[in-house]
Motif scaffolding. Structure first.
Motif, PDB file in Angstrom:
ATOM      1  N   ARG A 121       3.070  11.157   3.667  1.00 32.13           N
ATOM      2  CA  ARG A 121       2.671   9.753   3.711  1.00 32.13           C
ATOM      3  C   ARG A 121       1.828   9.472   4.948  1.00 32.13           C
ATOM      4  NH1 ARG A 121       4.342   6.551   0.165  1.00 32.13           N
ATOM      5  NH2 ARG A 121       3.922   4.712   1.399  1.00 32.13           N
ATOM      6  N   LYS A 162       2.096   3.848   8.115  1.00 35.52           N
ATOM      7  CA  LYS A 162       2.357   2.605   7.381  1.00 35.52           C
ATOM      8  C   LYS A 162       1.230   1.593   7.552  1.00 35.52           C
ATOM      9  CE  LYS A 162       5.751  -1.040   6.867  1.00 35.52           C
ATOM     10  NZ  LYS A 162       7.004  -1.611   7.353  1.00 35.52           N
ATOM     11  N   ASP A 163       0.699   1.444   8.768  1.00 37.09           N
ATOM     12  CA  ASP A 163      -0.364   0.462   8.994  1.00 37.09           C
ATOM     13  C   ASP A 163      -1.645   0.830   8.251  1.00 37.09           C
ATOM     14  OD1 ASP A 163      -0.650   2.628  10.835  1.00 37.09           O
ATOM     15  OD2 ASP A 163      -1.929   1.394  12.118  1.00 37.09           O
ATOM     16  N   VAL A 200      -4.043  -1.509   1.048  1.00 29.20           N
ATOM     17  CA  VAL A 200      -3.524  -2.514   0.115  1.00 29.20           C
ATOM     18  C   VAL A 200      -4.207  -3.855   0.364  1.00 29.20           C
ATOM     19  CG1 VAL A 200      -1.470  -3.835  -0.547  1.00 29.20           C
ATOM     20  CG2 VAL A 200      -1.324  -1.351  -0.249  1.00 29.20           C
ATOM     21  N   ALA A 201      -4.373  -4.232   1.628  1.00 29.53           N
ATOM     22  CA  ALA A 201      -5.027  -5.503   1.974  1.00 29.53           C
ATOM     23  C   ALA A 201      -6.462  -5.554   1.459  1.00 29.53           C
ATOM     24  CB  ALA A 201      -4.999  -5.709   3.488  1.00 29.53           C
ATOM     25  N   MET A 237      -1.769   2.508   5.312  1.00 32.27           N
ATOM     26  CA  MET A 237      -1.515   2.175   3.906  1.00 32.27           C
ATOM     27  C   MET A 237      -1.577   0.661   3.680  1.00 32.27           C
ATOM     28  SD  MET A 237      -1.363   4.899   2.111  1.00 32.27           S
ATOM     29  CE  MET A 237      -0.728   4.258   0.569  1.00 32.27           C
ATOM     30  N   GLU A 238      -1.042  -0.105   4.601  1.00 32.71           N
ATOM     31  CA  GLU A 238      -1.093  -1.566   4.485  1.00 32.71           C
ATOM     32  C   GLU A 238      -2.538  -2.073   4.511  1.00 32.71           C
ATOM     33  OE1 GLU A 238       1.482  -2.794   7.659  1.00 32.71           O
ATOM     34  OE2 GLU A 238       3.292  -2.564   6.430  1.00 32.71           O
ATOM     35  N   ALA A 239      -3.392  -1.437   5.311  1.00 33.70           N
ATOM     36  CA  ALA A 239      -4.805  -1.823   5.364  1.00 33.70           C
ATOM     37  C   ALA A 239      -5.493  -1.545   4.033  1.00 33.70           C
ATOM     38  CB  ALA A 239      -5.521  -1.082   6.493  1.00 33.70           C
TER      39      ALA A 239
END
Length: 125
Positions: A80, A83-84, A90-91, A86-88
């Protein structure tokens, strides 16, 4: 910095991922050392070679090319990203599926053969 390559697929056909090894990938007859982005229309030498290199801007070379899903091949094993990061993605509305690079190459081949707007973002093995 090594030379950067981009290969356009012939009209009406997606680039074909022909092979992979520790040193990179073979796409439509051309060797890509390190990472590669393979889209429905072209293959792009990608400077991302480890998950640590992956940033929110790593998919910028895709420009405004329409994409249904990005298959992120994370190397020899599925891992993976941060996290940041992956969040970017998705955003930005990007759908990113994680798998090892061999599985991503095989899945790209199947989906591209169906005419899907899929991108393989492959990190070296």
């Amino acid at each position: 910095m090594p030379p950067r390559f981009e290969q356009q697929a012939p009209a009406g056909s997606a680039p074909v991922i022909q092979g992979y090894a520790a040193g990179g990938f073979r796409v439509s007859g051309q060797h890509y050392a390190g990472g590669v982005l393979v889209t429905p229309t072209r293959a792009i030498d990608w400077p991302v070679t480890t998950l640590d290199d992956l940033t929110a801007d790593s998919f910028a070379p895709l420009g405004d090319e329409p994409v249904e899903v990005i298959l992120l091949g994370t190397g020899a094993t599925m891992r993976r990203p941060a996290k940041d990061v992956m969040e970017a993605f998705v955003a930005r509305g990007l759908v990113v599926e994680l798998m090892d690079s061999k599985a991503a190459a095989r899945t790209y081949t199947m989906l591209a053969g169906e005419g899907r707007l899929v991108v393989a973002a492959l990190l070296p093995l």
